[in-house]
Each structure stands twice: as C-alpha cells, then as structure tokens.
Design an enzyme around this catalytic site. Structure first.
Site, PDB file in Angstrom:
ATOM      1  N   THR A  97       1.802  -4.322   4.175  1.00 20.22           N
ATOM      2  CA  THR A  97       1.550  -4.853   5.664  1.00 20.22           C
ATOM      3  C   THR A  97       1.134  -6.145   5.805  1.00 20.22           C
ATOM      4  OG1 THR A  97      -0.344  -3.585   5.865  1.00 20.22           O
ATOM      5  CG2 THR A  97       1.338  -2.374   6.607  1.00 20.22           C
ATOM      6  N   ASP A  98       0.407  -6.767   4.904  1.00 15.88           N
ATOM      7  CA  ASP A  98      -0.502  -7.883   4.959  1.00 15.88           C
ATOM      8  C   ASP A  98       0.550  -9.112   5.435  1.00 15.88           C
ATOM      9  OD1 ASP A  98      -2.686  -6.392   4.619  1.00 15.88           O
ATOM     10  OD2 ASP A  98      -3.060  -7.387   2.361  1.00 15.88           O
TER      11      ASP A  98
ATOM     12  N   SER B 224       1.314  -7.318  -0.923  1.00 18.44           N
ATOM     13  CA  SER B 224       2.258  -8.394  -0.195  1.00 18.44           C
ATOM     14  C   SER B 224       1.548  -9.686  -0.376  1.00 18.44           C
ATOM     15  CB  SER B 224       2.704  -8.108   1.078  1.00 18.44           C
ATOM     16  OG  SER B 224       1.433  -7.932   2.066  1.00 18.44           O
TER      17      SER B 224
ATOM     18  N   THR C 105       0.889  -1.127   0.046  1.00 15.71           N
ATOM     19  CA  THR C 105       0.036   0.038   0.088  1.00 15.71           C
ATOM     20  C   THR C 105       0.898   1.132   0.140  1.00 15.71           C
ATOM     21  OG1 THR C 105      -1.757  -0.976   0.977  1.00 15.71           O
ATOM     22  CG2 THR C 105      -2.107   1.240   1.334  1.00 15.71           C
TER      23      THR C 105
END
Ligand code: ASN
Length: 360
Positions: free
Chosen positions: A126-127, A95, A49
């Site tokens: 971030t996932d 990700s 993101t």
C-alpha cells in the site's frame, strides 16, 4: 525490454488529449470467453503486506514478504463459481522497493493480459500503490477492462488479517460487469476508489486510503454497490511508453527557512524537479527566484497539504519553467513529469498536460 509483439495504436495525436490502445499480436490466439462463460481474471502479484508474514499473531509491524499468490488464494473463499483465474508472480517485494524495472514489468503484465482477460487484479504494497496505479492509468488505455489494485495493512499472520477479504473483494470487483469502463480501481477496506486519485493517508490503519474526490463504491456481504455509472477521472493524459528509462525527477519538501541552495544541489542531477510547497504554492522569494533562474529545468509546484490544489495565480510567474501541479500530490506530479519528459514534450506541452488536472 521492448516487446515486438506489442502494437500501440494512436487514436488521437493531440498532446492535450492523447489516446491510444495497446494490443498484443500474440501467436496464441486463445479465444475470448463466450457470453455464458465465467469472466477470465488475471492476478499479477508484486508483494506488499498482503503477501507478508509477521513474527506472531499479534504483530502488525516488522513483517517480511513471504507469500506467493497461490498461498494468498488458499486463504480466500472458493471463487470457482465467480471467475476463471490465472495468475503470474511478477515480483515479490515491499512496495518501497518498486522501481522502474518492476514498474515496467507491471506495465507489460497488464498490457499483455488486456486482450485475453475480462479483468486484472494486481496485488501490491500500500505504501506506493497509488504511484503504480497512477502510472498504469497514465500509460494504458484499458478500454472496458477493470484493473483492480489491492493490498492490505496487516500481515497474513495477524489476527483479523485484512488481506484475504481485500483480495477476495478485488477478484469479485474485477469479475463484475458493473466494474467495466471504470479504468484503474483500488479495492481496500470494503471501499472501491479510482487509482488516479487515491492517496495513502494513514500509515497504520486499515482505513489507510483516502480519496477526497469520493469513493466510487462499496463492497458489502458479496454485493458491489457503485454510487455512480462508469466514469474515468477528468484530465487523464495517456502516454505511449517507448520503453527507455524514465528521466530522473526528484521531489523537494518545502519548510520554513528553505534554503535556495537545495535547488543548486539537485539541478544538474535531475531532468525535472517537483517541490512540495507550503500552502497552495508558497515558497520563500529567494527560492522562487532560484527556480525561475533555471529556464530549462521544469519545476512543478505541488503541495505539502494532502488536499486542495495549486492555482496558477499563485505561481511566482505565469510563463517559463514553473508549472502548477493542480490537484496532483508530489509523487503523482513526479510520475506525470517523468512521462512528459520521456515523451520529449516542450515546456508548453508539459503545462498543457498538467492543465488537465487544473495545473499548468
Ligand atoms: N501495507 C503495506 O503494504 C505496507 C508495505 N510496507 C508495502 O508497501 O509493501
């Protein structure tokens, strides 16, 4: 792809506490910076993101990865008085699409930068950031060099996008001498955390990451405050990568009425299984019996609950193929089991490794 220039030197062969250093025998003998020069920082871009654009300034979902590292650097304050920067775009993906190929690229990107840079920053979605951070901490002994993962929760086009500040902070953290000797770090939402322990606990909020073992520090108004002196997490086991494919390990999710047949469905397709058990290792008796009946298949009992651990006393048997994950969540247990299997560890050696995080 094996890198012949890369030398892995084993310091300690002991499977319980294996230690090694990775060095690159590079033709390019660029001298390390002398003391009065600014720290040299390498940014490795992977996407997420933080590198995304949305449809409007109010959109915080439905965005796509579009920015290069240079685009991201254009949106942060001048850092030329803080560090000397080089960057490399390893990939540019959400990700969810980080797979073994990208994981190896990140590994190589870090390993080949260690000798020449004082700090490394990795931009990442971030996932699955916690998985890559755990993998890198488990495969690279970075010595004193900080490896700082950074992402964002809002796309770059959003009002109050968090990416630029997070990236700026990550570069400052990687450049700061107080960050040395702390291993893999994560910088998000003003907080500094250990990559080994971090978990994404909120799918939307800027305060997306949680770490029950405690934040290591805070970033406020250009100041980095560490709460503790340099320390690395307890029980990290360092693996030497021999750069073949990681053995397949799947994760099964426990729930009421879990059918033991699910184990039969996966047993021939995976070299190991992780189960997100209910509570602290609870599974229906018939599922336990099915797991125990497969002595050659390592099965790690992890947990659905975000916090806590699996005490060995809760395992259905205290010998054989059932392994407690300790404090590790299912996705980190999966990576640890893959690395153990890659190293051809025996069932007992695998237990010793998990013992480091109070499992085993
Ligand atoms: N906030 C994020 O970075 C989420 C994004 N889907 C990713 O992991 O790439």
């Amino acid at each position: 792809m094996p890198n012949d220039a890369m030398e892995v030197k084993t310091i300690c062969q002991d499977a319980e506490n294996s230690q090694f250093t990775v060095t690159i025998n590079d033709e390019d003998n660029t001298p390390l910076p002398v003391a009065n020069q600014l720290p040299r920082i390498k940014i490795l871009g992977t996407g997420g993101t933080i590198a995304s654009k949305g449809g409007s300034s109010s959109a915080t979902a439905g965005y796509h990865v579009d920015l290069t590292i240079q685009d991201m650097l254009d949106s942060i304050p001048d850092i030329s008085t803080i560090c000397q920067l080089e960057y490399e775009q390893l990939c540019n993906v959400d990700s969810k699409d980080i797979n073994e190929t990208q994981l190896m690229e990140i590994y190589h990107g870090v390993a080949s930068s260690l000798q020449k840079f004082d700090g490394i920053v990795i931009t990442h979605g971030t996932d699955t950031l916690s998985e890559t951070a755990f993998f890198i901490e488990s495969t690279i002994d970075s010595g004193d060099v900080p490896i700082v993962f950074v992402g964002s929760m809002r796309p770059s086009t959003s009002v109050s996008a968090d990416g630029p500040m997070n990236l700026y902070q990550a570069i400052c953290i990687a450049s700061n001498s107080k960050s040395r000797g702390r291993g893999v770090l994560v910088s998000l939402n003003d907080q500094i955390s250990a990559g080994y322990y971090i978990t994404k606990t909120n799918a939307n909020s800027l305060d997306s990451f949680n770490v029950r073992q405690g934040y290591l520090g805070n970033f406020v108004n250009n100041e980095i405050h560490y709460y503790y002196p340099p320390v690395k997490p307890q029980g990290i086991h360092k693996f030497k990568l021999n750069l073949t494919n990681l053995p397949p390990v799947c994760i099964l999710y426990g729930h009421q009425n879990l059918d033991p047949k699910i184990i039969d469905l996966v047993k021939d397709h995976y070299d190991g299984v992780v189960i997100a058990t209910m509570g602290a290792g609870s599974l229906p008796d018939d599922v336990n019996d099915k797991c125990i009946s497969l002595p050659d298949l390592p099965i790690v009992y992890s947990k659905r609950s975000m916090d806590g651990m699996i005490p060995r006393a809760n395992l259905p048997v205290n010998k054989g193929n059932i392994i407690a994950s300790g404090y590790l969540n299912p996705e980190k247990s999966r990576i640890l089991l893959q690395l153990c299997l890659l190293s051809n560890y025996s069932m007992e050696e695998i237990k010793n490794v998990f013992n480091g995080v109070y499992g085993g």
